[in-house]
Design an enzyme around this catalytic site. Structure first.
Site, PDB file in Angstrom:
ATOM      1  N   HIS A 124     -66.613  72.473 133.650  1.00  0.00           N
ATOM      2  CA  HIS A 124     -66.899  71.540 134.748  1.00  0.00           C
ATOM      3  C   HIS A 124     -65.683  71.451 135.659  1.00  0.00           C
ATOM      4  O   HIS A 124     -64.609  71.969 135.335  1.00  0.00           O
ATOM      5  CB  HIS A 124     -67.260  70.151 134.202  1.00  0.00           C
ATOM      6  CG  HIS A 124     -66.244  69.580 133.262  1.00  0.00           C
ATOM      7  ND1 HIS A 124     -64.998  69.137 133.679  1.00  0.00           N
ATOM      8  CD2 HIS A 124     -66.249  69.415 131.919  1.00  0.00           C
ATOM      9  CE1 HIS A 124     -64.329  68.713 132.631  1.00  0.00           C
ATOM     10  NE2 HIS A 124     -65.054  68.887 131.538  1.00  0.00           N
TER      11      HIS A 124
HETATM   12  P1  TYD Z   1     -66.403  66.012 127.953  1.00  0.00           P
HETATM   13  O1  TYD Z   1     -65.769  65.640 129.243  1.00  0.00           O
HETATM   14  O2  TYD Z   1     -67.754  66.664 127.988  1.00  0.00           O
HETATM   15  O3  TYD Z   1     -65.428  66.955 127.127  1.00  0.00           O
HETATM   16  P2  TYD Z   1     -64.845  68.398 127.528  1.00  0.00           P
HETATM   17  O4  TYD Z   1     -64.593  68.363 128.999  1.00  0.00           O
HETATM   18  O5  TYD Z   1     -63.610  68.547 126.718  1.00  0.00           O
HETATM   19  O6  TYD Z   1     -65.857  69.419 127.152  1.00  0.00           O
HETATM   20  O7  TYD Z   1     -66.451  64.700 127.056  1.00  0.00           O
HETATM   21  C1  TYD Z   1     -67.006  64.684 125.762  1.00  0.00           C
HETATM   22  C2  TYD Z   1     -67.551  63.297 125.486  1.00  0.00           C
HETATM   23  O8  TYD Z   1     -66.513  62.312 125.513  1.00  0.00           O
HETATM   24  C3  TYD Z   1     -68.584  62.848 126.511  1.00  0.00           C
HETATM   25  O9  TYD Z   1     -69.611  62.169 125.800  1.00  0.00           O
HETATM   26  C4  TYD Z   1     -67.853  61.868 127.394  1.00  0.00           C
HETATM   27  C5  TYD Z   1     -66.799  61.299 126.475  1.00  0.00           C
HETATM   28  N1  TYD Z   1     -65.543  60.943 127.184  1.00  0.00           N
HETATM   29  C6  TYD Z   1     -65.196  59.621 127.326  1.00  0.00           C
HETATM   30  O10 TYD Z   1     -65.906  58.701 126.892  1.00  0.00           O
HETATM   31  N2  TYD Z   1     -64.033  59.310 127.975  1.00  0.00           N
HETATM   32  C7  TYD Z   1     -63.217  60.273 128.475  1.00  0.00           C
HETATM   33  O11 TYD Z   1     -62.155  59.956 129.057  1.00  0.00           O
HETATM   34  C8  TYD Z   1     -63.597  61.653 128.339  1.00  0.00           C
HETATM   35  C9  TYD Z   1     -62.723  62.757 128.870  1.00  0.00           C
HETATM   36  C10 TYD Z   1     -64.766  61.943 127.686  1.00  0.00           C
END
Ligand code: TYD
Length: 132
Positions: free
Chosen positions: A50
């Site tokens: 993303h």
């Molecule tokens: P995600 O951004 O999809 O992880 P990555 O970019 O590493 O693949 O986040 C994973 C999960 O964690 C999603 O359910 C959202 C949650 N999350 C939070 O609650 N707070 C945060 O600051 C972040 C980065 C993610």
């Protein structure tokens, strides 16, 4: 505009070991609003996939190693992180994937914004359109 780059962090070493530090707006070009970390990533798994509309980040491999593939809409570049005194600065509107996590890899992420799901661009075609 700020560009993606590796930022070398201070490393205070003596016979007792090393200590590195990040202070707001000193080593990195943004005010830290949030800190999170990624760990226990199963072998072969990827994270990210993303871009953010507004958020800037600094990613540090506190332990182990992993690769961050940055796509600016035109080309991709892979940054291998494996030292806790290097941070990868990522400005807004950069597509990123994190891959090749080693066993026990620990990725520290400093973020310029509070968590906001609306700041994510998860659709690659939308990202490309915004970058045009
Ligand atoms: P995600 O951004 O999809 O992880 P990555 O970019 O590493 O693949 O986040 C994973 C999960 O964690 C999603 O359910 C959202 C949650 N999350 C939070 O609650 N707070 C945060 O600051 C972040 C980065 C993610």
């Amino acid at each position: 505009m700020d560009t993606v780059r590796i930022i070398q962090l201070p490393k205070n070493g003596d016979r007792r070991g090393n200590l590195s530090v990040i202070e707001e707006c000193m080593q990195i070009p943004f005010k830290i609003e949030r800190t999170f970390w990624i760990y226990d990533v199963p072998g072969g798994e990827t994270r990210g996939g993303h871009a953010y509309r507004e958020t800037e980040e600094l990613i540090v491999a506190l332990s182990g190693s992993f690769d961050v593939v940055i796509d600016d809409g035109k080309e991709k570049k892979t940054y291998s992180l494996n030292r806790s005194y290097y941070g990868l600065y990522i400005p807004r509107l950069m597509w990123r994937e994190m891959e090749n996590f080693s066993t026990n890899a620990l990725a520290l992420v400093l973020s310029s914004t509070p968590y906001d799901a609306a700041d994510y661009i998860r659709d690659y075609d939308e990202f490309k359109r915004i970058k045009l």
